[in-house]
Write a protein that holds these residues in place. Structure first.
Motif, PDB file in Angstrom:
ATOM      1  N   ASN A 115       0.778  -1.242   0.000  1.00  0.00           N
ATOM      2  CA  ASN A 115       0.000   0.000   0.000  1.00  0.00           C
ATOM      3  C   ASN A 115       0.811   1.295   0.000  1.00  0.00           C
ATOM      4  N   GLY A 116       2.116   1.211   0.294  1.00  0.00           N
ATOM      5  CA  GLY A 116       2.871   2.456   0.470  1.00  0.00           C
ATOM      6  C   GLY A 116       3.984   2.712  -0.513  1.00  0.00           C
ATOM      7  N   SER A 117       4.145   1.835  -1.512  1.00  0.00           N
ATOM      8  CA  SER A 117       5.292   2.004  -2.413  1.00  0.00           C
ATOM      9  C   SER A 117       4.888   2.083  -3.879  1.00  0.00           C
ATOM     10  N   ASP A 118       3.601   2.363  -4.149  1.00  0.00           N
ATOM     11  CA  ASP A 118       3.161   2.371  -5.549  1.00  0.00           C
ATOM     12  C   ASP A 118       3.672   3.579  -6.323  1.00  0.00           C
ATOM     13  N   HIS A 119       4.280   4.543  -5.620  1.00  0.00           N
ATOM     14  CA  HIS A 119       4.849   5.713  -6.300  1.00  0.00           C
ATOM     15  C   HIS A 119       6.272   5.454  -6.791  1.00  0.00           C
ATOM     16  N   LYS A 120       6.836   4.309  -6.429  1.00  0.00           N
ATOM     17  CA  LYS A 120       8.219   4.003  -6.797  1.00  0.00           C
ATOM     18  C   LYS A 120       8.283   3.179  -8.075  1.00  0.00           C
ATOM     19  N   LYS A 121       9.447   3.216  -8.729  1.00  0.00           N
ATOM     20  CA  LYS A 121       9.662   2.431  -9.927  1.00  0.00           C
ATOM     21  C   LYS A 121       9.793   0.950  -9.557  1.00  0.00           C
ATOM     22  N   PRO A 122       9.410   0.042 -10.467  1.00  0.00           N
ATOM     23  CA  PRO A 122       9.507  -1.394 -10.195  1.00  0.00           C
ATOM     24  C   PRO A 122      10.904  -1.838  -9.765  1.00  0.00           C
ATOM     25  N   SER A 123      11.939  -1.271 -10.396  1.00  0.00           N
ATOM     26  CA  SER A 123      13.304  -1.657 -10.038  1.00  0.00           C
ATOM     27  C   SER A 123      13.640  -1.236  -8.608  1.00  0.00           C
ATOM     28  N   THR A 124      13.140  -0.062  -8.186  1.00  0.00           N
ATOM     29  CA  THR A 124      13.370   0.406  -6.817  1.00  0.00           C
ATOM     30  C   THR A 124      12.627  -0.470  -5.828  1.00  0.00           C
ATOM     31  N   ASN A 125      11.391  -0.833  -6.174  1.00  0.00           N
ATOM     32  CA  ASN A 125      10.620  -1.714  -5.297  1.00  0.00           C
ATOM     33  C   ASN A 125      11.284  -3.065  -5.136  1.00  0.00           C
ATOM     34  N   ALA A 126      11.882  -3.575  -6.210  1.00  0.00           N
ATOM     35  CA  ALA A 126      12.577  -4.865  -6.136  1.00  0.00           C
ATOM     36  C   ALA A 126      13.765  -4.775  -5.181  1.00  0.00           C
ATOM     37  N   THR A 127      14.508  -3.673  -5.251  1.00  0.00           N
ATOM     38  CA  THR A 127      15.640  -3.465  -4.342  1.00  0.00           C
ATOM     39  C   THR A 127      15.155  -3.350  -2.909  1.00  0.00           C
ATOM     40  N   ASP A 128      14.066  -2.595  -2.697  1.00  0.00           N
ATOM     41  CA  ASP A 128      13.499  -2.425  -1.356  1.00  0.00           C
ATOM     42  C   ASP A 128      13.095  -3.775  -0.759  1.00  0.00           C
ATOM     43  N   LYS A 129      12.445  -4.600  -1.572  1.00  0.00           N
ATOM     44  CA  LYS A 129      11.996  -5.915  -1.080  1.00  0.00           C
ATOM     45  C   LYS A 129      13.186  -6.763  -0.638  1.00  0.00           C
ATOM     46  N   GLY A 130      14.277  -6.692  -1.406  1.00  0.00           N
ATOM     47  CA  GLY A 130      15.479  -7.437  -1.035  1.00  0.00           C
ATOM     48  C   GLY A 130      16.024  -6.983   0.312  1.00  0.00           C
ATOM     49  N   ARG A 131      16.067  -5.673   0.539  1.00  0.00           N
ATOM     50  CA  ARG A 131      16.580  -5.146   1.819  1.00  0.00           C
ATOM     51  C   ARG A 131      15.643  -5.474   2.973  1.00  0.00           C
TER      52      ARG A 131
END
Length: 447
Positions: A115-131
């Motif tokens: 719900n809180g990361s839909d403003h980010k690019k898919p590549s950024t979200n992928a990095t965030d999920k890894g962290r």
């Protein structure tokens, strides 16, 4: 005039706008569909508890159109229940906030991802999920979000920096997931954690962000760039890698039957596409992903541009100096593959440059040099030549998309001269003592 009832057909037709807005139902007061600039739609219920002057409460019923979420009809019925309870003085939003304050950090992270990361690019979200999975959940996942303190975040920072989350795991038949930790990773992960807690504060889950006041380590980004001598070293190794090849780095523990028996076989020629990618990174200032995912259809030889549909800053146009154009013109195209830098998989680009880059930097004695430092080196050459930061910023794609999209008038202005000058300087260093073409010359063969 009758008020319009909000129905599924209307919700389906709602379009994203520059700013978030809500389309309200004219029949069920307080029920509406919130549409974010990203296009994400959520069905919500809004009400007041305690009279006209009381605070407005909002309850998100569900995201609309997302697999696994309630249908429109189910969401509307749920909104009716929430609004009916509100009339009786039951504050559903307050109760949800109280319940969520008891959620764990792991649950908050999952909520944030949805719900809180839909403003980010898919590549950024992928990095965030890894962290999130490799660091945050491992160290803080079981802790209640209302119990996390500034001291906890400071300890988390130190633990990641000290390698407590470091792993080397096998993923699938051939892959490996190597997580090293370190100060840079710790700093970036704590910044992400701070963003997740900011989301929790905005949603009313907690009152204060525990990340506030935590001093992170300096990233060290942007500090490394190649000197003129290092450029020459790198250029010499690139030429060696694509012609005679680099000496094999023999592993003493490897089985002797796998080692080359003859001296002339103890060298490795690096793929011409990998070498071209490294040179293009140096000569354009592009990011690695922009070059590795570059398609021939995005190369405009006639006007000397790369037309990138997507990048870290959105769509952008990259000016090409004559040396970069020459590399592209001479690089062979592979039938059936639309990508410039091809990999081993049919029809796909090369996935990364890790192995050739490690071989090349090791041979050149540039062990601390990252691929992204080539972008910094491009900028530093321009700055050292007395070019304004505004011009350098535009060449690197730091200007707004609207400005960079208007590339037709760049042909003979300072940006074009700057691009040629930087590329020519770098190409000369890479070429060593050999004569290089003048910066304003372009190859006749467009490939």
């Amino acid at each position: 005039m009758a008020r319009r009832k909000l129905n599924k057909s209307i919700v389906d037709r709602l379009q994203a706008r520059e700013r978030e807005y809500v389309e309200w139902c004219g029949v069920l007061r307080g029920f509406g569909c919130r549409v974010r600039p990203s296009g994400v739609k959520s069905l919500i219920a809004q009400y007041r508890v305690g009279g006209r002057n009381s605070a407005v409460r909002k309850v998100t019923i569900c995201k609309y159109g997302v697999p696994g979420c309630p249908s429109y009809e189910e969401a509307r019925k749920e909104a009716e229940k929430v609004l009916a309870r509100a009339k009786l003085g039951d504050d559903v939003a307050a109760q949800k906030a109280k319940d969520r304050a008891e959620m764990t950090v792991a649950q908050l992270c999952d909520d944030y991802v949805v719900n809180g990361s839909d403003h980010k690019k898919p590549s950024t979200n992928a990095t965030d999920k890894g962290r999130i999975e490799r660091h945050i959940k491992k160290l803080l996942g079981s802790k209640r979000i209302g119990e996390v303190t500034r001291a906890d975040v400071e300890k988390f920072l130190r633990d990641v920096a000290d390698g407590k989350t470091a792993t080397d795991e096998k993923t699938g038949k051939f892959g490996r997931a190597i997580v090293k930790g370190g100060k840079g990773t710790a700093t970036r992960t704590v910044r992400l954690l701070g963003g997740i807690f900011s989301y929790a504060v905005a949603r009313g889950y907690i009152e204060k962000n525990p990340r506030i006041g935590v001093k992170v380590y300096a990233d060290g980004k942007g500090e490394r760039y190649l000197s003129a001598m290092e450029l020459e070293q790198l250029g010499e190794v690139l030429r060696e890698a694509e012609t005679t090849g680099l000496p094999w780095q023999l592993n003493d523990s490897a089985n002797s039957k796998h080692r080359p028996k003859q001296a002339e076989h103890q060298r490795e020629i690096i793929s011409e596409h990998a070498i071209a990618a490294i040179r293009l990174l140096l000569l354009t200032g592009c990011r690695a992903g922009e070059i590795l995912n570059l398609k021939w259809s995005q190369v405009d030889f006639e006007r000397g541009f790369l037309n990138l549909a997507d990048s870290k800053t959105g769509a952008k146009t990259v000016l090409l100096g004559a040396p970069a154009l020459q590399i592209l013109a001479e690089l062979p195209r592979i039938a059936g593959n639309p990508y410039v830098i091809v990999g081993e998989r049919k029809g796909r680009p090369r996935s990364d440059l890790k192995r050739p880059w490690k071989r090349i930097t090791s041979r050149a004695g540039l062990h601390d040099l990252r691929l992204h430092d080539l972008r910094h080196s491009y900028a530093s050459v321009g700055a050292a030549s007395g070019m304004g930061l505004g011009i350098i910023g535009k060449l690197l794609g730091h200007a707004s998309p609207a400005t960079t999209a208007r590339y037709s008038h760049f042909a003979d202005d300072p940006l074009r001269r700057a691009s040629n000058s930087i590329a020519a300087t770098i190409a000369a260093a890479l070429a060593g003592p050999a004569e290089v073409p003048l910066a304003h010359e372009r190859p006749a063969d467009h490939g």
